[in-house]
Write a protein that holds these residues in place. Structure first.
Motif, mmCIF file in Angstrom:
data_model
loop_
_atom_site.group_PDB
_atom_site.id
_atom_site.type_symbol
_atom_site.label_atom_id
_atom_site.label_comp_id
_atom_site.label_asym_id
_atom_site.label_seq_id
_atom_site.Cartn_x
_atom_site.Cartn_y
_atom_site.Cartn_z
ATOM 1 N N GLY A 198 6.722 7.906 1.056
ATOM 2 C CA GLY A 198 6.831 9.072 2.315
ATOM 3 C C GLY A 198 5.387 9.577 2.021
ATOM 4 O O GLY A 198 5.841 10.381 3.458
ATOM 5 N N VAL A 223 2.499 7.156 6.965
ATOM 6 C CA VAL A 223 2.880 5.704 7.692
ATOM 7 C C VAL A 223 1.768 4.899 7.695
ATOM 8 O O VAL A 223 1.010 4.992 8.139
ATOM 9 C CB VAL A 223 3.506 5.603 9.185
ATOM 10 N N ALA A 264 3.079 4.479 1.710
ATOM 11 C CA ALA A 264 4.371 4.263 2.430
ATOM 12 C C ALA A 264 5.414 4.323 1.729
ATOM 13 O O ALA A 264 6.436 4.565 2.346
ATOM 14 C CB ALA A 264 4.167 2.989 3.455
ATOM 15 N N LYS A 265 5.327 3.767 0.270
ATOM 16 C CA LYS A 265 7.174 3.305 -0.386
ATOM 17 C C LYS A 265 7.196 4.790 -0.143
ATOM 18 O O LYS A 265 9.028 5.407 -0.561
ATOM 19 C CB LYS A 265 6.692 2.692 -1.160
ATOM 20 N N ARG A 276 4.249 -0.790 8.403
ATOM 21 C CA ARG A 276 4.216 -1.563 9.569
ATOM 22 C C ARG A 276 2.426 -2.131 9.536
ATOM 23 O O ARG A 276 1.226 -2.734 9.204
ATOM 24 C CB ARG A 276 3.666 -0.582 10.846
ATOM 25 N N CYS A 285 -0.095 1.018 0.156
ATOM 26 C CA CYS A 285 1.530 0.365 0.098
ATOM 27 C C CYS A 285 2.566 1.751 -0.997
ATOM 28 O O CYS A 285 3.683 1.741 -0.326
ATOM 29 C CB CYS A 285 2.193 -0.941 -0.792
ATOM 30 N N HIS A 299 5.148 -7.164 3.738
ATOM 31 C CA HIS A 299 6.770 -6.362 5.312
ATOM 32 C C HIS A 299 7.214 -5.623 4.280
ATOM 33 O O HIS A 299 7.886 -4.860 4.617
ATOM 34 C CB HIS A 299 7.277 -7.523 5.746
ATOM 35 N N GLU A 300 7.930 -6.622 2.846
ATOM 36 C CA GLU A 300 8.280 -5.615 1.886
ATOM 37 C C GLU A 300 8.249 -4.545 1.772
ATOM 38 O O GLU A 300 8.766 -4.119 1.067
ATOM 39 C CB GLU A 300 8.787 -6.954 0.937
ATOM 40 N N HIS A 301 7.451 -4.280 1.854
ATOM 41 C CA HIS A 301 6.402 -2.234 0.722
ATOM 42 C C HIS A 301 6.407 -0.991 1.970
ATOM 43 O O HIS A 301 6.449 -0.488 1.477
ATOM 44 C CB HIS A 301 5.312 -2.752 0.402
ATOM 45 N N GLY A 302 7.191 -1.718 3.160
ATOM 46 C CA GLY A 302 7.692 -0.515 4.069
ATOM 47 C C GLY A 302 7.008 0.166 4.729
ATOM 48 O O GLY A 302 6.724 0.931 5.211
#
Length: 266
Positions: free
Chosen positions: A170, A173, A167-168, A190, A164, A185-188
């Motif tokens: 960048g 992905v 993902a946050k 999929r 996570c 879901h809130e962690h950016g």
């Protein structure tokens, strides 16, 4: 040979142990054995797939008849009175599974090297190598990482936190496929529900991730993808596909090794 697999549940396509039992049973039927799966919780897509290839699926209350061998995948699931009818072989799928009933079990199989105790036999996860074959390499500036499984297990927390975080910031992905993911879901990242068709996700990624050498990493190796192998403390190592992965993890090879264990036990 009449083989009875005993599991605590046979319901979810998102569970590594249940997929293990399905792949092993499927290959054993293919080799001419009479195979039954017994589980207190039984149903769903994985049951339908098992029955479609000739595996009998019943609850402990159902009539599953005599057996040449019981293969227990969660020690202690069924009573001694039921299991006393034939020799018992046990597979430990989890470090938290114990070697209870050691005196009653003829052989112990572990799916990871780090589980092994003296006398245990290491045999890896069986994979349908007809499904997972080399795919074209994907070049991306930001890697896409696939991680599948049951995420209700608290031992995966450090791995989830690390993915996570990537993902946050960048760095990657992240695609999570499995159970227990609503809070992510809130962690950016999929998030997708568990599915049998993991090939479509492997086509979209260029790396995988799992706790230990899990099924997702192995399937990724077969498709030519490297994999991040995590430990419960969050440390990880990137492992390239082994050259012998297609043979080492094939369901046919694994089933042959397991059946040799059966013959010794009987």
């Amino acid at each position: 040979m009449k083989i009875t697999h005993v599991v605590k549940e046979f319901f979810s396509v998102g569970s590594g142990a249940e997929i293990y039992v399905y792949e092993l049973a499927r290959q054993q039927v293919k080799s001419g054995n009479d195979v039954t799966i017994v589980a207190p919780i039984l149903g769903g897509e994985i049951r339908r797939k098992a029955e479609a290839v000739g595996v009998r699926c019943v609850t402990p209350q159902g009539a599953f008849g005599s057996s040449d061998i019981f293969h227990v995948h969660h020690p202690g699931v069924l009573s001694d009175s039921i299991l006393s009818a034939a020799p018992v072989v046990a597979t430990l799928h989890d470090l938290r599974d114990s070697h209870e009933r050691r005196g009653r079990v003829k052989a112990w199989i572990v799916v990871r090297e780090d589980q092994r105790q003296e006398g245990d036999v290491f045999i890896p996860n069986p994979i349908d190598t007809e499904r997972f074959k080399p795919m074209s390499e994907i070049q991306r500036v930001v890697p896409v990482v696939l991680c599948c499984g049951n995420f209700r297990d608290d031992r995966r927390k450090a791995m989830l936190d690390d993915l996570c975080s990537q993902a946050k910031t960048g760095q990657a992905v992240i695609m999570f496929v499995g159970n227990g993911l609503r809070h992510l879901h809130e962690h950016g990242v999929r998030v997708y529900p568990p599915t049998w068709e993991t090939e479509k996700f492997l086509k979209a990624c260029n790396l995988t991730a799992s706790l230990y050498v899990g099924r997702t990493v192995i399937e990724g190796w077969l498709c030519g993808r490297g994999g991040w192998v995590y430990q419960p403390d969050g440390t990880k190592v990137l492992m390239a596909p082994p050259t012998d992965a297609a043979f080492r993890f094939s369901a046919a090879s694994v089933a042959e090794q397991v059946e040799e264990i059966y013959r010794r036990a009987i």
